[in-house]
Design a protein around this motif. Structure first.
Motif, short mmCIF file in Angstrom:
data_model
loop_
_atom_site.label_atom_id
_atom_site.label_comp_id
_atom_site.label_asym_id
_atom_site.label_seq_id
_atom_site.Cartn_x
_atom_site.Cartn_y
_atom_site.Cartn_z
N ARG A 36 0.71 -1.00 0.03
CA ARG A 36 0.08 0.08 -0.17
C ARG A 36 0.97 1.39 -0.02
N GLU A 37 2.04 1.17 0.48
CA GLU A 37 3.17 2.28 0.48
C GLU A 37 4.37 1.60 -0.28
N ILE A 42 0.01 0.56 -4.01
CA ILE A 42 -1.34 0.13 -4.45
C ILE A 42 -2.03 0.58 -3.22
N GLU A 43 -2.82 1.73 -3.39
CA GLU A 43 -3.29 2.39 -2.13
C GLU A 43 -4.45 2.21 -1.78
N ARG A 50 0.81 -2.91 4.19
CA ARG A 50 1.69 -1.48 3.78
C ARG A 50 3.01 -1.76 3.07
N HIS A 51 3.55 -2.71 3.62
CA HIS A 51 4.83 -3.19 2.90
C HIS A 51 4.89 -4.88 2.67
N PRO A 107 -10.47 -9.68 -2.30
CA PRO A 107 -11.12 -10.39 -3.60
C PRO A 107 -10.11 -10.21 -4.81
N THR A 108 -9.20 -9.26 -4.62
CA THR A 108 -8.64 -8.63 -5.66
C THR A 108 -7.18 -9.68 -6.03
N THR A 109 -7.00 -9.94 -7.36
CA THR A 109 -5.76 -10.48 -7.65
C THR A 109 -4.85 -9.72 -8.47
N TYR A 110 -3.60 -9.73 -8.07
CA TYR A 110 -2.62 -8.77 -8.62
C TYR A 110 -1.54 -9.49 -9.36
#
Length: 251
Positions: A36-37, A42-43, A50-51, A107-110
């Motif tokens: 996220r940081e 990916i905020e 975060r890491h 639910p999100t795949t990256y």
């Protein structure tokens, strides 16, 4: 058969991370952070650490580390012939010209792709499999089992390049196929049992969030191991049309 040989490490300080059409250069001596940081931020997903991942060059070798506490990642070479499960606290060397990293948060795949200008290992010879199957995750699947996986993996397969995708729920995937939710869940149970028996991690877990976790883990493995590909997507429309026709006949 896929053969790799050691290559010169000269120029191994050139590494690029690709995500959602953007390229991020990685600088030796400075850890590259995904979360996220960080360098690749990916905020908008609070399920993501975060890491989460770091990439750094140590003694001339690029290493990918999972610095999170809950999430894991699937790491594979560009051909899907080598696959590893990167658990929290683990790290792996990035030795191929192209390495794909797949992970899910909620639910999100990256998917991110790591490109090495001078990889430690290079492909030197390849013999195509006459039946077009990879030995990675090789497990016999029925057509209905492949369809179940396709319905879950469709958003990822339709995505162009690396990036993110929202995975469907079991109910949405069942509706896509024209199946009942009972039939869909039975196929899901069968496939997860098969993969668990051959040692694929993440196919079983505790009661809380288990249904979601095994779906996303199944999609990660299926994409990385090439159990389903974009070429299989027309099967979804064929199945939906077949089920709709059968329903009209019954009526």
């Amino acid at each position: 058969m896929h053969v790799v040989t050691a290559a010169s490490t000269a120029g191994s300080d050139e590494l690029t991370v690709e995500f959602a059409g953007e390229l991020f250069p990685v600088t030796p001596g400075e850890p590259f952070t995904v979360g996220r940081e960080g360098d690749l931020a990916i905020e908008d997903n609070l399920f993501l650490h975060r890491h989460f991942l770091t990439i750094e060059n140590i003694d001339g070798l690029w290493l990918l580390s999972n610095v999170g506490s809950r999430l894991a990642a699937t790491v594979t070479d560009s051909g899907g012939r080598v696959q590893a499960w990167l658990a929290p606290g683990a790290r792996l060397p990035l030795v191929f010209e192209t390495t794909t990293v797949i992970f899910s948060a909620g639910p999100t795949t990256y998917e991110i792709v790591v490109h090495a200008a001078e990889p430690t290992f290079r492909e030197t010879e390849r013999f195509d499999d006459p039946v077009g199957q990879s030995t990675i995750g090789d497990v016999p699947l029925t057509l209905s089992q492949r369809l179940m996986i396709l319905a879950l993996a469709e958003p990822v397969l339709r995505r162009e390049g690396s990036g993110m995708s929202e995975l469907p729920t079991s109910a949405q995937a069942a509706e896509r196929l024209g199946w009942t939710i009972t039939r869909f869940n039975r196929k899901l149970d069968n496939v997860c049992d098969k993969l668990d028996r051959i040692g694929v991690p993440g196919m079983r877990g505790g009661v809380r969030a288990y249904a979601t976790n095994r779906r996303v883990r199944l999609v990660e493995h299926a994409i990385a191991a090439r159990l389903v590909t974009r070429d299989d997507l027309p099967l979804l429309d064929s199945e939906a049309a077949s089920e709709a026709a059968a329903g009209r006949d019954d009526a």
